[in-house]
Design a protein around this motif. Structure first.
Motif, PDB file in Angstrom:
ATOM      1  N   ASN A 207      -6.689 -16.190  18.178  1.00 34.09           N
ATOM      2  CA  ASN A 207      -6.186 -17.449  17.505  1.00 34.09           C
ATOM      3  C   ASN A 207      -4.508 -17.030  16.551  1.00 34.09           C
ATOM      4  O   ASN A 207      -4.073 -18.257  17.197  1.00 34.09           O
ATOM      5  N   TYR A 208      -4.555 -16.024  16.149  1.00 32.00           N
ATOM      6  CA  TYR A 208      -3.841 -15.968  15.522  1.00 32.00           C
ATOM      7  C   TYR A 208      -2.735 -14.395  15.142  1.00 32.00           C
ATOM      8  O   TYR A 208      -3.710 -14.103  15.696  1.00 32.00           O
ATOM      9  N   ALA A 209      -1.289 -14.200  14.921  1.00 23.55           N
ATOM     10  CA  ALA A 209      -0.924 -12.880  15.505  1.00 23.55           C
ATOM     11  C   ALA A 209      -0.174 -13.377  14.720  1.00 23.55           C
ATOM     12  O   ALA A 209       0.783 -13.773  13.662  1.00 23.55           O
ATOM     13  N   ALA A 210      -0.532 -11.133  13.428  1.00 18.91           N
ATOM     14  CA  ALA A 210       1.346 -11.325  12.919  1.00 18.91           C
ATOM     15  C   ALA A 210       1.579 -10.395  13.471  1.00 18.91           C
ATOM     16  O   ALA A 210       0.689  -8.648  13.813  1.00 18.91           O
ATOM     17  N   PHE A 211       3.040 -10.563  13.803  1.00 20.70           N
ATOM     18  CA  PHE A 211       3.752  -8.680  13.933  1.00 20.70           C
ATOM     19  C   PHE A 211       4.497  -8.073  12.510  1.00 20.70           C
ATOM     20  O   PHE A 211       5.069  -8.439  11.128  1.00 20.70           O
ATOM     21  N   PHE A 212       4.039  -6.988  12.808  1.00 23.54           N
ATOM     22  CA  PHE A 212       4.090  -5.730  11.534  1.00 23.54           C
ATOM     23  C   PHE A 212       5.533  -5.646  12.692  1.00 23.54           C
ATOM     24  O   PHE A 212       5.132  -4.766  12.924  1.00 23.54           O
ATOM     25  N   TRP A 213       6.564  -4.668  11.671  1.00 17.53           N
ATOM     26  CA  TRP A 213       7.510  -3.894  11.947  1.00 17.53           C
ATOM     27  C   TRP A 213       7.793  -2.663  10.565  1.00 17.53           C
ATOM     28  O   TRP A 213       7.618  -3.262   9.350  1.00 17.53           O
ATOM     29  N   MET A 214       8.389  -2.075  10.966  1.00 20.51           N
ATOM     30  CA  MET A 214       8.754  -0.513   9.888  1.00 20.51           C
ATOM     31  C   MET A 214      10.224  -0.575  10.151  1.00 20.51           C
ATOM     32  O   MET A 214      10.834  -0.754  11.140  1.00 20.51           O
ATOM     33  N   THR A 215      11.100  -0.767   8.741  1.00 23.01           N
ATOM     34  CA  THR A 215      12.091  -0.745   8.668  1.00 23.01           C
ATOM     35  C   THR A 215      12.313   0.677   7.634  1.00 23.01           C
ATOM     36  O   THR A 215      11.574   0.110   6.552  1.00 23.01           O
ATOM     37  N   GLU A 216      12.548   1.057   7.866  1.00 22.06           N
ATOM     38  CA  GLU A 216      12.947   2.412   6.793  1.00 22.06           C
ATOM     39  C   GLU A 216      11.884   2.358   5.976  1.00 22.06           C
ATOM     40  O   GLU A 216      11.270   3.654   5.095  1.00 22.06           O
TER      41      GLU A 216
ATOM     42  N   SER B 244       3.277   1.764  16.502  1.00 23.41           N
ATOM     43  CA  SER B 244       2.726   2.539  15.322  1.00 23.41           C
ATOM     44  C   SER B 244       3.136   2.932  14.195  1.00 23.41           C
ATOM     45  O   SER B 244       4.104   3.270  13.727  1.00 23.41           O
ATOM     46  N   GLY B 245       2.589   3.323  13.398  1.00 22.17           N
ATOM     47  CA  GLY B 245       2.977   3.608  11.769  1.00 22.17           C
ATOM     48  C   GLY B 245       3.179   3.003  11.063  1.00 22.17           C
ATOM     49  O   GLY B 245       4.350   2.263  10.091  1.00 22.17           O
ATOM     50  N   CYS B 246       2.584   0.603  11.788  1.00 22.73           N
ATOM     51  CA  CYS B 246       3.799   0.303  11.021  1.00 22.73           C
ATOM     52  C   CYS B 246       2.755  -0.260   9.668  1.00 22.73           C
ATOM     53  O   CYS B 246       3.383  -1.368   8.949  1.00 22.73           O
ATOM     54  N   GLY B 247       1.737   0.252   9.081  1.00 30.60           N
ATOM     55  CA  GLY B 247       0.754  -0.395   8.674  1.00 30.60           C
ATOM     56  C   GLY B 247      -0.038  -1.578   8.801  1.00 30.60           C
ATOM     57  O   GLY B 247      -0.898  -1.936   7.610  1.00 30.60           O
TER      58      GLY B 247
ATOM     59  N   VAL C 125       1.125  -1.099   0.265  1.00 27.22           N
ATOM     60  CA  VAL C 125      -0.176  -0.067  -0.153  1.00 27.22           C
ATOM     61  C   VAL C 125       0.723   1.033   0.125  1.00 27.22           C
ATOM     62  O   VAL C 125       1.591   1.625   0.879  1.00 27.22           O
ATOM     63  N   SER C 126       0.726   2.236  -0.567  1.00 25.92           N
ATOM     64  CA  SER C 126       1.342   3.293  -0.735  1.00 25.92           C
ATOM     65  C   SER C 126       0.360   4.329  -1.083  1.00 25.92           C
ATOM     66  O   SER C 126      -0.664   4.538  -1.277  1.00 25.92           O
ATOM     67  N   TYR C 127       0.450   5.231   0.004  1.00 23.51           N
ATOM     68  CA  TYR C 127      -0.441   7.152  -0.368  1.00 23.51           C
ATOM     69  C   TYR C 127       0.732   8.124  -1.101  1.00 23.51           C
ATOM     70  O   TYR C 127       2.080   8.175  -0.802  1.00 23.51           O
ATOM     71  N   ASP C 128      -0.009   8.354  -2.272  1.00 20.25           N
ATOM     72  CA  ASP C 128       0.881   9.418  -2.932  1.00 20.25           C
ATOM     73  C   ASP C 128       2.741   9.030  -3.196  1.00 20.25           C
ATOM     74  O   ASP C 128       3.599   9.871  -3.080  1.00 20.25           O
ATOM     75  N   GLN C 129       2.591   7.999  -3.504  1.00 15.62           N
ATOM     76  CA  GLN C 129       4.279   7.407  -3.911  1.00 15.62           C
ATOM     77  C   GLN C 129       4.327   7.030  -2.850  1.00 15.62           C
ATOM     78  O   GLN C 129       6.239   6.346  -3.220  1.00 15.62           O
ATOM     79  N   GLU C 130       4.243   6.996  -1.810  1.00 14.22           N
ATOM     80  CA  GLU C 130       5.102   6.747  -0.687  1.00 14.22           C
ATOM     81  C   GLU C 130       4.712   5.202   0.249  1.00 14.22           C
ATOM     82  O   GLU C 130       3.345   5.325   0.954  1.00 14.22           O
ATOM     83  N   THR C 131       5.684   4.314  -0.308  1.00 14.59           N
ATOM     84  CA  THR C 131       5.640   3.268   0.827  1.00 14.59           C
ATOM     85  C   THR C 131       4.980   3.316   2.432  1.00 14.59           C
ATOM     86  O   THR C 131       5.819   3.993   2.136  1.00 14.59           O
ATOM     87  N   VAL C 132       3.810   2.441   2.225  1.00 15.79           N
ATOM     88  CA  VAL C 132       3.654   2.358   3.899  1.00 15.79           C
ATOM     89  C   VAL C 132       3.410   0.980   4.659  1.00 15.79           C
ATOM     90  O   VAL C 132       4.034   0.261   5.108  1.00 15.79           O
TER      91      VAL C 132
END
Lengths: 278, 279, 279
Positions: B238-247, B63-66, B36-43
């Motif tokens: 039951n399930y978990a998904a871990f998101f992280w933000m790099t760069e 927060s902010g990791c999509g 997903v990207s907003y205004d060409q900025e990939t989030v």
């Protein structure tokens, strides 16, 4: 201490404003009340308006205003909805549109008058007519209505748009059922502001809807607006002062009635659609 | 799949309550290379995972990791954000939701969404529930009434509001408002509920009530919940998904069953995050 | 989708009301006259028009304003059947025809509290060019002079400038006004003010107690009788302007306006009629 000074100053300012306003109104009421009568409201003007009434002038004024509103409301709401709901706030196109509207809202009315005279009366061949006057007024009212409506819609919390979208509710439904009713106090305020500007208008109307004080038979007839009549009585007619004050009083009463009606309508709509937080 | 109509359903929320809740490993959503990207900025970049039927899947991470963008892509709420671009595939009930033949509004009736801040419309309690029903063609008065009753029952709100259905939804407390929002989503009989931090704006008691409700709903609905509350994720998911933000780009770091992910994370970032060292 | 409700209803209602207020749209009569021009002449012309319409059923005369220059321009361009001007035609306008319907006089007015009794042309010129700034040097009180001037394009201004042999750019005005009444109001409210307005208007206001006084010009008292005798130096004709030798309805109306039938209307506006009563 500073707080107290500030409070006093604020109260003083409010008192001054109230005093000036009260003075103005009481002046008009005192000078105009003696002129006000059933005859004044229902007769044709005589002796250049010094005698007789202002019936055709009231009718012309209302016709001009109603015609202008019929043009302004759909155009204004449509543009405001486009600006607030269908465009990106930061895009250049939108910012330019907004800037143009703000400039237009501040343009002196005589400029609109000259434009209306050249374009509607001249180029479009409408001549001196209620229609020309209404179209000219519409040009003046549009920027005010669009900007206030847009501000009203922008102030509607984004959450409801998201909620609506997430429930698969169409934009149209959401606009009619939630967004517009919620923004209706702002829209009403904008409408009243523009009506206020319109009813006070002399410069834009004297060259477009004209000076004829006869009862208009159609929108193609010239018709004198109340503000033009007041201007003429106080400026060009010797001894027209009393009648001018009488007409001014009628104009004030008219504006008050329009205000109350518009507020009641908006309230009604709001109540019907929306349960306000009590 | 999406014929533009809500398919007539015989079940009521009440009857679901009596059914056998289940969480089985049949994929309800299959997400493939979602970006997903907003205004060409990939989030959010290249996320692939499966969401299983009837299970609660928790999306965790700072927060902010999509996570919210991920959630918004699932019911194509990203469509209404100007400048948003989504790539990749999301298969929902056997169909790619980005397919041209998919009617978004129908899709969204099958995928309910709950937001962080309770967002009932500034209408009466009844109208909040009527509006989506009428929009999707349910006009029979008796049917509307019974659906309203069921929806409010299922979120435990009926007894609290049955005497004031025509008063403003905004006069309810925060927790009641959030439950009304859940009822509003349920009334369209979705199979999935997306929840974007549904408890974080509520006081602890309301939060507890809503959390307990989510657990009751699990099994009958596939639930995907974004939460910053790790303890809550652990309790209910039951399930978990871990998101992280790099760069400044969000990525999926680890996905799996909830308990293993918390107790024996495969990735060092996950380990650091769930132990409270990072994030 | 249902664009229901009040707003559209109000719209429709407004249109209906408008249509019902309007009587049947009349076909345009071919016996219609349009007059434009001087705001000084307009109220008089309007009254004349009404009387004319009464005695000539089916005729409509629309009177519009905008100043003498516009009256002349509209008459020349054919936008008006008759232009109205409160001045004689200029050299450059000699291709047009003018028809004097009445006379107007301009007088200098001072505030009633000002002790000054007369002013010479030279003194007036010095006041208006800013060479004299205080009444003291003219034998009056120690009060600064407020110079009230008419807006450019007003024929009163042109007449005044012509009489005193001034150019508008020479004038150092403190206040710019548009019309007689505004001038009278300004001078009556400021004890140091000097202005110039129609004699008729000034006489009427002074009679009704407005604190102004009329200065004699060149030794001639400022009043209606002196203008009628054509003795008062600062007087001007009120003219109807036509492009051609008037014919038909235009001619009828001009003759009507010059006849004794409208004497009372002219006097009512404090102008001076030229028509001799029939013996």
């Amino acid at each position: 201490m500073i707080d107290r000074c500030f409070t006093v100053v604020i109260w003083l300012m409010a008192a001054i404003v109230l005093f000036v306003f009260g003075w103005l109104v009481s002046e008009v009421v005192m000078q105009g009340a003696s002129k006000l009568s059933w005859q004044f409201l229902t007769e044709d003007p005589a002796r250049s308006g010094r005698e007789g009434g202002i019936y055709p002038i009231i009718v012309s004024t209302l016709l001009i205003l109603a015609t202008a509103l019929v043009i302004v409301i759909p155009l204004g709401l449509g543009s405001a909805i486009w600006l607030a709901e269908f465009t990106k706030k930061s895009s250049r196109r939108v910012r330019t549109t907004r800037l143009i509207l703000d400039v237009l809202a501040g343009v002196p009315s005589i400029v609109f008058g000259l434009f209306g005279y050249a374009f509607f009366c001249g180029f479009l061949g409408l001549g001196f007519s209620i229609l020309s006057g209404a179209l000219t007024l519409a040009c003046m009212m549009l920027p005010i209505l669009i900007r206030t409506t847009e501000a009203g819609l922008t102030a509607v919390p984004q959450e409801w748009r998201k909620a609506g979208a997430a429930l698969g509710i169409s934009r149209t439904t959401l606009l009619w059922q939630v967004l517009l009713p919620y923004a209706s106090p702002a829209i009403t305020a904008g409408l009243l502001l523009s009506i206020g500007r319109a009813t006070a208008e002399t410069a834009a109307l004297i060259f477009t809807s004209g000076y004829v004080d006869r009862m208009p038979e159609s929108l193609n007839d010239s018709g004198r607006a109340l503000a033009v009549h007041i201007y003429d009585l106080s400026m060009n007619v010797v001894g027209g002062d009393k009648a001018a004050y009488g007409s001014a009083l009628v104009l004030i009463i008219m504006v008050v009635i329009i205000n109350l009606t518009a507020n009641a309508l908006s309230e009604f709509w709001l109540e019907k659609k929306i349960n306000r937080l009590l | 799949m999406s014929n533009g109509q809500i398919k007539g359903s015989t079940y009521t929320l009440g009857s679901i309550e009596q059914g056998e809740p289940c969480c089985d490993a049949t994929p309800h959503f299959s997400i493939n290379n979602l970006s997903v990207s907003y205004d060409q900025e990939t989030v959010l970049s290249n996320v692939s995972l499966e969401v299983y039927k009837g299970c609660i899947t928790a999306l965790i991470g700072p927060s902010g990791c999509g996570k919210s963008s991920f959630l918004a892509a699932l019911n194509r709420l990203t469509d209404m954000i100007l400048g948003a671009k989504v790539s990749g595939d999301i298969t929902f009930e056997g169909q790619n939701i980005f397919d041209g033949s998919v009617d978004v509004r129908t899709l969204r009736t099958k995928i309910g969404m709950i937001f962080q801040k309770p967002n009932p419309f500034p209408l009466s309690i009844r109208k909040n529930l009527e509006l989506p029903l009428k929009e999707h063609g349910v006009r029979n008065k008796a049917e509307v009434e019974s659906k309203i009753f069921d929806a409010l029952q299922s979120v435990g709100l009926w007894d609290e509001v049955k005497n004031r259905l025509s008063s403003s939804a905004l006069s309810l407390s925060g927790g009641q408002q959030q439950r009304l929002c859940i009822a509003r989503a349920l009334i369209l009989e979705p199979s999935v509920l997306l929840m974007d931090e549904p408890c974080s704006a509520l006081d602890p008691i309301s939060s507890g009530i809503v959390e307990e409700m989510i657990q009751r709903l699990a099994g009958r609905y596939t639930i995907i919940i974004v939460t910053h509350n790790l303890a809550q994720a652990r309790r209910i998911a039951n399930y978990a998904a871990f998101f992280w933000m790099t760069e400044r780009v969000g990525k999926l770091i680890e996905f799996g069953q909830c308990r293993p992910l918390f107790e024996s994370p495969q990735h060092s970032l996950t380990a650091a995050y769930v132990s409270g060292e990072k994030g | 989708m249902k664009p229901s409700s009040i707003f559209s209803k109000v719209l429709v209602a407004t249109i209906l009301v408008m249509l019902s207020v309007m009587p049947v749209v009349h076909a345009k009569e071919n016996s219609r006259l349009v007059l434009t021009g001087s705001s000084t002449v307009a109220p008089l012309a309007l009254e004349m028009a009404k009387r004319f319409e009464k005695s000539h059923p089916g005729v409509r005369i629309d009177v519009q304003t905008g100043g003498s220059s516009r009256g002349v321009a509209d008459a020349r361009a054919g936008r008006a059947d008759i232009g109205m001007a409160s001045r004689s035609l200029k050299q450059s306008e000699s291709d047009l025809f003018s028809h004097t319907i009445a006379l107007d006089g301009i007088t200098i007015i001072l505030n009633k509290n000002n002790p000054i009794k007369t002013l010479s042309n030279v003194q007036i010129r010095n006041i208006y060019t800013g060479k004299i700034k205080n009444w003291l040097s003219l034998g009056g009180a120690n009060t600064p002079i407020t110079v009230v001037n008419k807006a450019e394009g007003r024929s009163t201004l042109e007449l005044f400038l012509h009489h005193l042999m001034l150019k508008n750019s020479d004038i150092k005005a403190s206040v710019i006004i548009g019309d007689n009444q505004q001038g009278i109001k300004t001078v009556s409210g400021n004890s140091g003010a000097i202005g110039y307005v129609s004699v008729g208007a000034a006489v009427y206001e002074a009679e009704y107690g407005t604190p102004i006084k009329l200065l004699p010009m060149g030794g001639v008292e400022a009043n209606v009788e002196e203008i009628k005798r054509r003795r008062f130096p600062l007087s001007r004709p009120l003219n109807f302007i036509t492009k051609q030798e008037p014919k038909g309805l235009v001619e009828q109306f001009i003759l009507f306006a010059q006849s004794t039938v409208v004497n009372d209307l002219i006097e009512e506006q404090f102008f001076v009629s030229l028509a001799k009563p029939e013996k």
